[in-house]
Design a protein around this motif. Structure first.
Motif, PDB file in Angstrom:
ATOM      1  N   THR A 154       0.625  -1.116  -0.107  1.00 27.52           N
ATOM      2  CA  THR A 154       0.054   0.102  -0.114  1.00 27.52           C
ATOM      3  C   THR A 154       0.916   1.149  -0.191  1.00 27.52           C
ATOM      4  OG1 THR A 154      -0.015   0.333   2.363  1.00 27.52           O
ATOM      5  CG2 THR A 154      -1.789  -0.874   1.258  1.00 27.52           C
ATOM      6  N   GLY A 155       0.298   2.334  -0.433  1.00 26.68           N
ATOM      7  CA  GLY A 155       1.107   3.421  -0.343  1.00 26.68           C
ATOM      8  C   GLY A 155       1.367   3.899   1.088  1.00 26.68           C
ATOM      9  N   ALA A 156       0.594   3.634   2.236  1.00 31.72           N
ATOM     10  CA  ALA A 156       0.812   3.915   3.515  1.00 31.72           C
ATOM     11  C   ALA A 156       1.933   3.224   3.794  1.00 31.72           C
ATOM     12  CB  ALA A 156      -0.273   3.436   4.560  1.00 31.72           C
ATOM     13  N   GLN A 157       2.058   1.950   3.566  1.00 30.04           N
ATOM     14  CA  GLN A 157       3.299   0.951   4.004  1.00 30.04           C
ATOM     15  C   GLN A 157       4.602   1.482   3.439  1.00 30.04           C
ATOM     16  OE1 GLN A 157       2.483  -2.806   2.678  1.00 30.04           O
ATOM     17  NE2 GLN A 157       1.282  -3.419   4.528  1.00 30.04           N
ATOM     18  N   ALA A 158       4.454   2.101   2.030  1.00 30.69           N
ATOM     19  CA  ALA A 158       5.661   2.812   1.408  1.00 30.69           C
ATOM     20  C   ALA A 158       6.121   3.899   2.176  1.00 30.69           C
ATOM     21  CB  ALA A 158       5.293   2.955  -0.107  1.00 30.69           C
ATOM     22  N   ARG A 159       5.102   4.707   2.427  1.00 33.64           N
ATOM     23  CA  ARG A 159       5.441   5.804   3.117  1.00 33.64           C
ATOM     24  C   ARG A 159       6.386   5.627   4.411  1.00 33.64           C
ATOM     25  NH1 ARG A 159       0.046   6.877   1.599  1.00 33.64           N
ATOM     26  NH2 ARG A 159      -0.052   8.190  -0.099  1.00 33.64           N
ATOM     27  N   GLU A 160       5.784   4.578   5.093  1.00 31.58           N
ATOM     28  CA  GLU A 160       6.517   4.252   6.331  1.00 31.58           C
ATOM     29  C   GLU A 160       8.097   3.727   5.973  1.00 31.58           C
ATOM     30  OE1 GLU A 160       4.256   1.138   8.346  1.00 31.58           O
ATOM     31  OE2 GLU A 160       2.430   2.354   8.502  1.00 31.58           O
ATOM     32  N   HIS A 161       8.187   2.854   5.097  1.00 35.15           N
ATOM     33  CA  HIS A 161       9.510   2.381   4.556  1.00 35.15           C
ATOM     34  C   HIS A 161      10.609   3.818   4.358  1.00 35.15           C
ATOM     35  CE1 HIS A 161       9.020  -1.752   5.124  1.00 35.15           C
ATOM     36  NE2 HIS A 161       8.186  -1.658   4.195  1.00 35.15           N
ATOM     37  N   LEU A 162       9.806   4.646   3.235  1.00 36.95           N
ATOM     38  CA  LEU A 162      10.675   5.698   2.818  1.00 36.95           C
ATOM     39  C   LEU A 162      11.134   6.728   4.209  1.00 36.95           C
ATOM     40  CD1 LEU A 162       8.082   6.609  -0.070  1.00 36.95           C
ATOM     41  CD2 LEU A 162      10.643   5.985  -0.223  1.00 36.95           C
ATOM     42  N   GLU A 163      10.525   6.761   5.160  1.00 33.18           N
ATOM     43  CA  GLU A 163      10.658   7.647   6.184  1.00 33.18           C
ATOM     44  C   GLU A 163      11.665   6.966   7.219  1.00 33.18           C
ATOM     45  OE1 GLU A 163      10.597  11.050   8.738  1.00 33.18           O
ATOM     46  OE2 GLU A 163       9.260  10.786   6.707  1.00 33.18           O
ATOM     47  N   ALA A 164      11.414   5.510   7.444  1.00 27.46           N
ATOM     48  CA  ALA A 164      12.396   4.922   8.338  1.00 27.46           C
ATOM     49  C   ALA A 164      13.459   4.398   7.664  1.00 27.46           C
ATOM     50  CB  ALA A 164      11.383   3.812   9.018  1.00 27.46           C
ATOM     51  N   SER A 165      13.641   3.888   6.596  1.00 32.52           N
ATOM     52  CA  SER A 165      14.589   3.077   6.081  1.00 32.52           C
ATOM     53  C   SER A 165      15.528   3.642   4.851  1.00 32.52           C
ATOM     54  CB  SER A 165      14.190   1.706   5.270  1.00 32.52           C
ATOM     55  OG  SER A 165      13.505   1.189   6.119  1.00 32.52           O
ATOM     56  N   HIS A 166      14.965   4.892   4.306  1.00 29.56           N
ATOM     57  CA  HIS A 166      15.557   5.580   3.193  1.00 29.56           C
ATOM     58  C   HIS A 166      16.252   4.587   2.068  1.00 29.56           C
ATOM     59  CE1 HIS A 166      15.139   9.113   5.941  1.00 29.56           C
ATOM     60  NE2 HIS A 166      15.795   8.313   7.012  1.00 29.56           N
ATOM     61  N   PRO A 167      15.323   4.091   1.383  1.00 28.08           N
ATOM     62  CA  PRO A 167      15.772   3.047   0.128  1.00 28.08           C
ATOM     63  C   PRO A 167      16.524   3.898  -0.531  1.00 28.08           C
ATOM     64  CG  PRO A 167      13.241   3.396   0.129  1.00 28.08           C
ATOM     65  CD  PRO A 167      13.754   4.189   1.383  1.00 28.08           C
ATOM     66  N   ASP A 168      17.560   3.169  -1.478  1.00 26.65           N
ATOM     67  CA  ASP A 168      18.394   3.465  -2.475  1.00 26.65           C
ATOM     68  C   ASP A 168      17.624   3.937  -3.922  1.00 26.65           C
ATOM     69  OD1 ASP A 168      20.840   3.645  -1.066  1.00 26.65           O
ATOM     70  OD2 ASP A 168      20.452   1.680  -0.895  1.00 26.65           O
ATOM     71  N   ILE A 169      16.468   2.922  -4.148  1.00 24.97           N
ATOM     72  CA  ILE A 169      15.817   3.019  -5.388  1.00 24.97           C
ATOM     73  C   ILE A 169      14.300   2.381  -4.857  1.00 24.97           C
ATOM     74  CG2 ILE A 169      16.351   0.962  -5.976  1.00 24.97           C
ATOM     75  CD1 ILE A 169      16.481   1.911  -9.029  1.00 24.97           C
ATOM     76  N   VAL A 170      13.331   2.864  -5.761  1.00 24.96           N
ATOM     77  CA  VAL A 170      11.972   2.636  -5.618  1.00 24.96           C
ATOM     78  C   VAL A 170      11.269   1.733  -6.917  1.00 24.96           C
ATOM     79  CG1 VAL A 170       9.291   3.106  -4.932  1.00 24.96           C
ATOM     80  CG2 VAL A 170      11.502   4.294  -3.844  1.00 24.96           C
ATOM     81  N   LEU A 171      10.819   0.697  -6.866  1.00 23.84           N
ATOM     82  CA  LEU A 171       9.822   0.175  -7.934  1.00 23.84           C
ATOM     83  C   LEU A 171       8.469   0.374  -7.693  1.00 23.84           C
ATOM     84  CD1 LEU A 171      11.654  -3.221  -8.624  1.00 23.84           C
ATOM     85  CD2 LEU A 171      12.350  -0.793  -9.605  1.00 23.84           C
ATOM     86  N   LEU A 172       7.737   1.173  -8.563  1.00 21.29           N
ATOM     87  CA  LEU A 172       6.539   1.628  -7.802  1.00 21.29           C
ATOM     88  C   LEU A 172       5.400   1.382  -8.878  1.00 21.29           C
ATOM     89  CD1 LEU A 172       4.808   3.475  -5.783  1.00 21.29           C
ATOM     90  CD2 LEU A 172       5.648   5.482  -7.113  1.00 21.29           C
ATOM     91  N   ASP A 173       4.166   0.472  -8.411  1.00 16.86           N
ATOM     92  CA  ASP A 173       3.267   0.272  -9.265  1.00 16.86           C
ATOM     93  C   ASP A 173       2.189   1.465  -9.063  1.00 16.86           C
ATOM     94  OD1 ASP A 173       1.372  -1.176 -10.678  1.00 16.86           O
ATOM     95  OD2 ASP A 173       0.510  -2.077  -8.909  1.00 16.86           O
ATOM     96  N   ILE A 174       1.597   1.700 -10.276  1.00 19.43           N
ATOM     97  CA  ILE A 174       0.676   2.536 -10.226  1.00 19.43           C
ATOM     98  C   ILE A 174      -0.807   2.432  -9.537  1.00 19.43           C
ATOM     99  CG2 ILE A 174      -1.117   4.097 -11.761  1.00 19.43           C
ATOM    100  CD1 ILE A 174       1.162   4.051 -13.985  1.00 19.43           C
ATOM    101  N   SER A 175      -1.254   1.389  -9.468  1.00 16.60           N
ATOM    102  CA  SER A 175      -2.407   0.932  -9.021  1.00 16.60           C
ATOM    103  C   SER A 175      -2.217   0.326  -7.614  1.00 16.60           C
ATOM    104  CB  SER A 175      -3.101  -0.206  -9.842  1.00 16.60           C
ATOM    105  OG  SER A 175      -3.481   0.282 -11.119  1.00 16.60           O
ATOM    106  N   LEU A 176      -2.470   1.159  -6.578  1.00 13.79           N
ATOM    107  CA  LEU A 176      -2.380   0.863  -5.336  1.00 13.79           C
ATOM    108  C   LEU A 176      -3.809   0.862  -4.819  1.00 13.79           C
ATOM    109  CD1 LEU A 176       0.930   2.457  -4.271  1.00 13.79           C
ATOM    110  CD2 LEU A 176       0.631   0.077  -4.692  1.00 13.79           C
ATOM    111  N   PRO A 177      -4.226   0.081  -3.510  1.00 13.87           N
ATOM    112  CA  PRO A 177      -5.484   0.081  -3.127  1.00 13.87           C
ATOM    113  C   PRO A 177      -5.952   1.464  -2.341  1.00 13.87           C
ATOM    114  CG  PRO A 177      -4.163  -1.102  -1.625  1.00 13.87           C
ATOM    115  CD  PRO A 177      -3.220  -0.892  -3.003  1.00 13.87           C
ATOM    116  N   ASP A 178      -4.970   2.105  -1.874  1.00  9.91           N
ATOM    117  CA  ASP A 178      -5.203   3.472  -0.968  1.00  9.91           C
ATOM    118  C   ASP A 178      -4.633   4.850  -1.630  1.00  9.91           C
ATOM    119  OD1 ASP A 178      -2.372   2.826  -0.803  1.00  9.91           O
ATOM    120  OD2 ASP A 178      -2.220   3.296   1.670  1.00  9.91           O
ATOM    121  N   THR A 179      -3.910   4.549  -2.533  1.00  8.96           N
ATOM    122  CA  THR A 179      -3.438   5.838  -3.300  1.00  8.96           C
ATOM    123  C   THR A 179      -2.954   5.362  -4.789  1.00  8.96           C
ATOM    124  OG1 THR A 179      -2.150   7.872  -3.212  1.00  8.96           O
ATOM    125  CG2 THR A 179      -0.944   5.571  -2.571  1.00  8.96           C
TER     126      THR A 179
END
Length: 126
Positions: A33-58
């Motif tokens: 979900t977008g919410a889980q992605a936001r948590e990971h972005l904030e906490a873990s600072h990944p080096d790259i993101v593979l991002l689907d367009i269709s998510l359940p919450d955003t």
């Protein structure tokens, strides 16, 4: 070891991408979900993101806009990974700041190559 955040709500795709990226030598975070992605972005600072367009919450487009609006993430490479292959969607993703756009189904080797290529362009901050 570079860290990849995979954001996709399809469990089979998430699992296969996680396996592929781990096998290719990356640390992997996953979000359905977008919410889980936001948590990971904030906490873990990944080096790259593979991002689907269709998510359940955003939409992936909205999440991409948030990433680009965050000063800490402006240079974070983002590859849009989606079944939406129409040219207008690709143009929108690139216009919003995606570094690359891969349409499902895709070649796993090509995806790994694109990830490695984008990571090689990042100055090493360590």
């Amino acid at each position: 070891m570079a860290q990849v955040l995979i954001v996709d709500d399809e469990p089979n795709i998430l699992l296969s991408l996680e396996f592929l990226m781990q096998r290719s030598g990356f640390q992997v975070l996953t979000a359905a979900t977008g919410a889980q992605a936001r948590e990971h972005l904030e906490a873990s600072h990944p080096d790259i993101v593979l991002l689907d367009i269709s998510l359940p919450d955003t939409s992936g487009f909205e999440l991409l806009e948030e990433i680009r609006a965050n000063p800490a993430c402006t240079s974070l490479p983002v590859i849009m990974l989606t079944a939406h292959g129409r040219e207008v969607e690709k143009e929108k993703g690139i216009a919003l700041g995606a570094n690359d756009y891969v349409t499902k189904p895709f070649s796993t080797q090509e995806l790994v190559t694109r990830v490695q290529s984008l990571l090689a362009q990042i100055p090493d901050g360590d």
